[in-house]
Each structure stands twice: as structure tokens, then as C-alpha cells.
Motif scaffolding. Structure first.
Motif, PDB file in Angstrom:
ATOM      1  N   MET A 133       0.864  -1.188   0.000  1.00 28.67           N
ATOM      2  CA  MET A 133       0.000   0.000   0.000  1.00 28.67           C
ATOM      3  C   MET A 133       0.894   1.229   0.000  1.00 28.67           C
ATOM      4  O   MET A 133       1.550   1.530   0.980  1.00 28.67           O
ATOM      5  CB  MET A 133      -0.910  -0.004   1.228  1.00 28.67           C
ATOM      6  N   ARG A 134       0.961   1.957  -1.130  1.00 30.73           N
ATOM      7  CA  ARG A 134       1.823   3.126  -1.244  1.00 30.73           C
ATOM      8  C   ARG A 134       1.026   4.381  -0.923  1.00 30.73           C
ATOM      9  O   ARG A 134      -0.138   4.502  -1.286  1.00 30.73           O
ATOM     10  CB  ARG A 134       2.403   3.222  -2.652  1.00 30.73           C
ATOM     11  N   SER A 135       1.685   5.333  -0.269  1.00 36.51           N
ATOM     12  CA  SER A 135       0.970   6.524   0.187  1.00 36.51           C
ATOM     13  C   SER A 135       1.742   7.785  -0.140  1.00 36.51           C
ATOM     14  O   SER A 135       2.968   7.790  -0.194  1.00 36.51           O
ATOM     15  CB  SER A 135       0.736   6.461   1.699  1.00 36.51           C
ATOM     16  N   GLN A 136       1.008   8.881  -0.329  1.00 32.78           N
ATOM     17  CA  GLN A 136       1.581  10.218  -0.439  1.00 32.78           C
ATOM     18  C   GLN A 136       0.857  11.095   0.559  1.00 32.78           C
ATOM     19  O   GLN A 136      -0.357  11.284   0.470  1.00 32.78           O
ATOM     20  CB  GLN A 136       1.410  10.770  -1.862  1.00 32.78           C
ATOM     21  N   PHE A 137       1.583  11.622   1.545  1.00 30.97           N
ATOM     22  CA  PHE A 137       0.940  12.345   2.641  1.00 30.97           C
ATOM     23  C   PHE A 137       0.937  13.848   2.407  1.00 30.97           C
ATOM     24  O   PHE A 137       1.851  14.410   1.808  1.00 30.97           O
ATOM     25  CB  PHE A 137       1.674  12.074   3.966  1.00 30.97           C
ATOM     26  N   ALA A 138      -0.116  14.502   2.911  1.00 33.30           N
ATOM     27  CA  ALA A 138      -0.181  15.958   2.928  1.00 33.30           C
ATOM     28  C   ALA A 138       0.524  16.429   4.192  1.00 33.30           C
ATOM     29  O   ALA A 138      -0.093  16.771   5.188  1.00 33.30           O
ATOM     30  CB  ALA A 138      -1.630  16.436   2.899  1.00 33.30           C
ATOM     31  N   VAL A 151      -3.588   1.097  -3.442  1.00 31.09           N
ATOM     32  CA  VAL A 151      -3.817  -0.152  -2.724  1.00 31.09           C
ATOM     33  C   VAL A 151      -3.702  -1.320  -3.699  1.00 31.09           C
ATOM     34  O   VAL A 151      -4.392  -1.358  -4.725  1.00 31.09           O
ATOM     35  CB  VAL A 151      -5.209  -0.154  -2.052  1.00 31.09           C
ATOM     36  N   GLU A 152      -2.834  -2.256  -3.380  1.00 29.09           N
ATOM     37  CA  GLU A 152      -2.654  -3.426  -4.237  1.00 29.09           C
ATOM     38  C   GLU A 152      -3.776  -4.442  -3.998  1.00 29.09           C
ATOM     39  O   GLU A 152      -4.458  -4.421  -2.972  1.00 29.09           O
ATOM     40  CB  GLU A 152      -1.299  -4.083  -3.941  1.00 29.09           C
ATOM     41  N   ALA A 153      -3.944  -5.342  -4.957  1.00 30.60           N
ATOM     42  CA  ALA A 153      -4.904  -6.432  -4.789  1.00 30.60           C
ATOM     43  C   ALA A 153      -4.473  -7.305  -3.616  1.00 30.60           C
ATOM     44  O   ALA A 153      -3.285  -7.455  -3.336  1.00 30.60           O
ATOM     45  CB  ALA A 153      -4.971  -7.267  -6.064  1.00 30.60           C
ATOM     46  N   GLY A 154      -5.445  -7.839  -2.884  1.00 26.67           N
ATOM     47  CA  GLY A 154      -5.120  -8.702  -1.753  1.00 26.67           C
ATOM     48  C   GLY A 154      -5.909  -8.352  -0.516  1.00 26.67           C
ATOM     49  O   GLY A 154      -6.852  -7.551  -0.551  1.00 26.67           O
ATOM     50  N   VAL A 155      -5.515  -8.960   0.597  1.00 27.91           N
ATOM     51  CA  VAL A 155      -6.214  -8.776   1.872  1.00 27.91           C
ATOM     52  C   VAL A 155      -5.592  -7.606   2.634  1.00 27.91           C
ATOM     53  O   VAL A 155      -4.370  -7.497   2.731  1.00 27.91           O
ATOM     54  CB  VAL A 155      -6.132 -10.065   2.719  1.00 27.91           C
ATOM     55  N   GLU A 214     -12.364  -0.787  13.657  1.00 30.45           N
ATOM     56  CA  GLU A 214     -11.458  -1.472  12.746  1.00 30.45           C
ATOM     57  C   GLU A 214     -12.268  -2.132  11.640  1.00 30.45           C
ATOM     58  O   GLU A 214     -13.500  -2.205  11.700  1.00 30.45           O
ATOM     59  CB  GLU A 214     -10.627  -2.507  13.498  1.00 30.45           C
ATOM     60  N   GLY A 215     -11.570  -2.609  10.633  1.00 28.71           N
ATOM     61  CA  GLY A 215     -12.258  -3.257   9.525  1.00 28.71           C
ATOM     62  C   GLY A 215     -11.252  -3.979   8.649  1.00 28.71           C
ATOM     63  O   GLY A 215     -10.051  -4.020   8.931  1.00 28.71           O
ATOM     64  N   GLY A 216     -11.741  -4.546   7.579  1.00 26.01           N
ATOM     65  CA  GLY A 216     -10.868  -5.252   6.668  1.00 26.01           C
ATOM     66  C   GLY A 216     -11.579  -5.579   5.375  1.00 26.01           C
ATOM     67  O   GLY A 216     -12.818  -5.625   5.326  1.00 26.01           O
ATOM     68  N   PHE A 217     -10.804  -5.804   4.326  1.00 19.40           N
ATOM     69  CA  PHE A 217     -11.400  -6.120   3.027  1.00 19.40           C
ATOM     70  C   PHE A 217     -10.380  -6.865   2.174  1.00 19.40           C
ATOM     71  O   PHE A 217      -9.170  -6.856   2.459  1.00 19.40           O
ATOM     72  CB  PHE A 217     -11.844  -4.830   2.314  1.00 19.40           C
ATOM     73  N   GLU A 218     -10.895  -7.497   1.135  1.00 21.67           N
ATOM     74  CA  GLU A 218     -10.035  -8.166   0.159  1.00 21.67           C
ATOM     75  C   GLU A 218     -10.339  -7.580  -1.213  1.00 21.67           C
ATOM     76  O   GLU A 218     -11.463  -7.708  -1.714  1.00 21.67           O
ATOM     77  CB  GLU A 218     -10.266  -9.674   0.153  1.00 21.67           C
ATOM     78  N   ALA A 219      -9.343  -6.898  -1.790  1.00 19.48           N
ATOM     79  CA  ALA A 219      -9.525  -6.261  -3.094  1.00 19.48           C
ATOM     80  C   ALA A 219      -9.145  -7.232  -4.208  1.00 19.48           C
ATOM     81  O   ALA A 219      -8.096  -7.875  -4.144  1.00 19.48           O
ATOM     82  CB  ALA A 219      -8.667  -5.002  -3.181  1.00 19.48           C
ATOM     83  N   GLU A 220      -9.991  -7.324  -5.222  1.00 26.82           N
ATOM     84  CA  GLU A 220      -9.705  -8.219  -6.335  1.00 26.82           C
ATOM     85  C   GLU A 220      -8.732  -7.613  -7.340  1.00 26.82           C
ATOM     86  O   GLU A 220      -8.116  -8.332  -8.121  1.00 26.82           O
ATOM     87  CB  GLU A 220     -11.006  -8.605  -7.042  1.00 26.82           C
ATOM     88  N   SER A 221      -8.587  -6.291  -7.331  1.00 22.61           N
ATOM     89  CA  SER A 221      -7.654  -5.613  -8.237  1.00 22.61           C
ATOM     90  C   SER A 221      -7.119  -4.358  -7.565  1.00 22.61           C
ATOM     91  O   SER A 221      -7.717  -3.855  -6.600  1.00 22.61           O
ATOM     92  CB  SER A 221      -8.361  -5.258  -9.554  1.00 22.61           C
ATOM     93  N   PRO A 222      -5.980  -3.811  -8.020  1.00 24.61           N
ATOM     94  CA  PRO A 222      -5.422  -2.594  -7.402  1.00 24.61           C
ATOM     95  C   PRO A 222      -6.356  -1.400  -7.614  1.00 24.61           C
ATOM     96  O   PRO A 222      -7.117  -1.356  -8.581  1.00 24.61           O
ATOM     97  CB  PRO A 222      -4.096  -2.387  -8.149  1.00 24.61           C
ATOM     98  N   PHE A 223      -6.275  -0.428  -6.701  1.00 24.50           N
ATOM     99  CA  PHE A 223      -7.062   0.793  -6.869  1.00 24.50           C
ATOM    100  C   PHE A 223      -6.411   1.937  -6.108  1.00 24.50           C
ATOM    101  O   PHE A 223      -5.543   1.743  -5.259  1.00 24.50           O
ATOM    102  CB  PHE A 223      -8.506   0.590  -6.396  1.00 24.50           C
ATOM    103  N   ASP A 224      -6.840   3.162  -6.429  1.00 26.17           N
ATOM    104  CA  ASP A 224      -6.375   4.365  -5.734  1.00 26.17           C
ATOM    105  C   ASP A 224      -7.514   4.925  -4.892  1.00 26.17           C
ATOM    106  O   ASP A 224      -8.693   4.820  -5.260  1.00 26.17           O
ATOM    107  CB  ASP A 224      -5.918   5.430  -6.739  1.00 26.17           C
TER     108      ASP A 224
END
Length: 273
Positions: free
Chosen positions: A1-6, A21-25, A70-80
Motif C-alpha cells: 500500500m503506497r501513500s503520499q501524505f499531505a 492499494v494493491e490487490a489482496g487482503v 477497525e475493519g478489513g477487506f479483500e480487493a480483487e484488483s489494485p485501486f487508488d
């Protein structure tokens, strides 16, 4: 998970991070601030562990995660995504300023919310970050207050109805801005001058002038800088300091955006033929 902070907003009640956010858990740990996540990619399918179902998020879809949850998810593909952190203290302050009608302590989890105002505010923060020219605390605080008002009003559309500034209040604010363009100007400071709450001033000022406080201050700083540069007896760095800009590049950035000219352009145009 790559980030650019303000990073320039680190002392504010609202901060923003642009994430890839990359695909995955992925797991969302508990944090002390509210999270507003605006999907910034094409349609993405993911499975939410908390509700046990799949969601398809499209550009502009918003998820709200309250502080401490708290929470969690599994992404099927990368996204911003654009993730905004909003401190509960700001929500509580804004609720108090609105007369205690809002339940500041309760922000419900929401998925796939569509709200053009929240998306617009998130994009404004993102643009400020990507421009690499920090606008200062007045901008971040104004956006934070606007977000808080909107979130508090999700279940009560009437909560952000306000009255207009009186002529006397508006005159005090405008005169103070003119006298203090070279100084840091915050929403709290101008609220004290107006004798109004910060949330109300932010809305009332736009009703009265057609500009947000941040935009109005920027325009006045650029206009003051233009006059000083055309006079020709001060360096660009001196002009930047006298008009409240962080440095020469900051001044040039906003002059280009507001009037389509840089300090160098103005100096060239002012030289005798």
C-alpha cells in the motif's frame, strides 16, 4: 500500500493521504480519528469482512469509518483512494457551534455513499497536495470545518442552514484581512474578529462574497503582490514575505493560478520600452 501524505497539514484537525492499494487482503486497524475514503479509480470489486458481502466501488464512492473502529477487506484488483483523517475534536466543536443539535459523538459506518460535496472537498485537498504548494492552515481548517458540517448533516439536511453575516461583521473581517495579509490567517482568528463561530463564518462569508475565505485571502494576497511587483522597488522574496506567501515559488504558483502571470512576467511588462 503506497501513500503520499499531505505533510503540510500535520498540525491541522484534518489531514489527507493519497493511497495506491494493491490487490489482496488488507486490515484497517483502530485509529483515533474518523476516516473518509473516496474511491479514485475505475470500478473495483472487493469483499468486506465486516458485513460479509462484496461491494463494487466506482470513482467517487465514499466509505466512512468512525474513530476507534477497525475493519478489513479483500480487493480483487489494485485501486487508488483518497483517505481523509478527521479528528473527533473538530466534529465536537462544530456540533457545539451549530447549537448542539448534531450528535458529534456518533458517526455511523457507511459504504458506497455518494455525496458530491464531500467528494469536492476531498478533491480540493488532493489538488493542494499535488500542487506541492501548501496553502496554509486557513485552507485545511476551512475544508475540515466544511467536512464536519456535511458529516453532521448527513442524517439531518437542515443542520447546515445558516444566516447571513451582518454588514458590520463582514466589514470587520474584510478590514482585518487587508491589514494582516502578511501574517498567517486562520479560521479561528477570523471567527474571533467576526464574533461568529468558525463553521458559521465559513458558510456566511461565501454567501456574502461569493468566495470561500481561503480563496478570498489568496486573491487579495496575489493582488497586493501584483501592485508591489509593478512598483519595482522590492525583490520578489520581499514581496512574498510582505504578502503572506511562504517563499518565492509559493508566490509564483498562486500568481500563475490566479492571474496567469508570474512575478517575472510582471517585472518584464513593467520595464520601460
Amino acid at each position: 500500500m503506497r501513500s503520499q501524505f499531505a505533510s503540510d497539514q500535520s498540525s491541522s484537525h484534518v489531514t489527507m493521504v493519497s493511497r495506491h492499494v494493491e490487490a489482496g487482503v488488507h486490515r484497517l486497524s483502530r485509529v483515533p480519528h474518523h476516516r473518509i475514503m473516496v474511491h479514485a479509480s475505475a470500478a473495483t470489486r472487493s469483499y468486506c469482512n465486516e458485513v460479509g458481502r462484496y461491494f463494487v466501488r466506482r470513482a467517487g464512492d465514499i466509505d466512512l469509518v468512525p474513530a476507534g473502529q477497525e475493519g478489513g477487506f479483500e480487493a480483487e484488483s489494485p485501486f487508488d483512494t483518497i483517505e481523509i483523517a478527521l479528528r473527533p475534536a473538530l466534529m465536537e466543536r462544530v456540533a457545539a457551534e451549530l447549537g448542539g443539535k448534531a450528535r458529534a459523538s456518533r458517526l455511523d459506518t457507511r459504504h458506497l455513499l455518494r455525496d458530491p460535496r464531500i467528494e469536492h472537498l476531498a478533491r480540493a485537498l488532493e489538488s493542494d497536495l499535488n500542487a506541492n504548494a501548501p496553502s496554509g492552515s486557513l485552507f485545511a481548517d476551512s475544508v475540515g470545518a466544511a467536512l464536519a458540517v456535511r458529516l453532521l448533516g448527513l442524517d439531518d439536511p437542515g443542520i447546515d442552514r445558516t444566516n447571513r453575516l451582518s454588514d458590520t461583521q463582514l466589514k470587520r473581517v474584510l478590514e482585518h484581512i487587508e491589514a494582516a495579509l502578511h501574517e498567517p490567517l486562520s479560521i479561528d482568528r477570523l471567527s474571533r474578529v467576526a464574533g461568529a463561530s468558525s463553521s458559521h463564518l465559513r458558510t456566511w462569508f461565501k454567501v456574502a462574497t461569493g468566495f470561500t475565505l481561503h480563496r478570498y485571502v489568496l486573491r487579495r494576497r496575489v493582488e497586493r503582490a501584483r501592485v508591489l511587483l509593478q512598483r519595482g522597488d522590492l525583490s520578489t522574496s520581499e514581496v512574498a514575505e510582505l504578502t503572506g506567501f511562504a517563499h518565492q515559488s509559493h508566490l509564483a504558483h498562486w500568481m500563475r493560478r490566479e492571474i496567469g502571470q508570474t512575478p517575472r512576467d510582471l517585472r518584464r511588462a513593467s520595464r520601460p520600452k
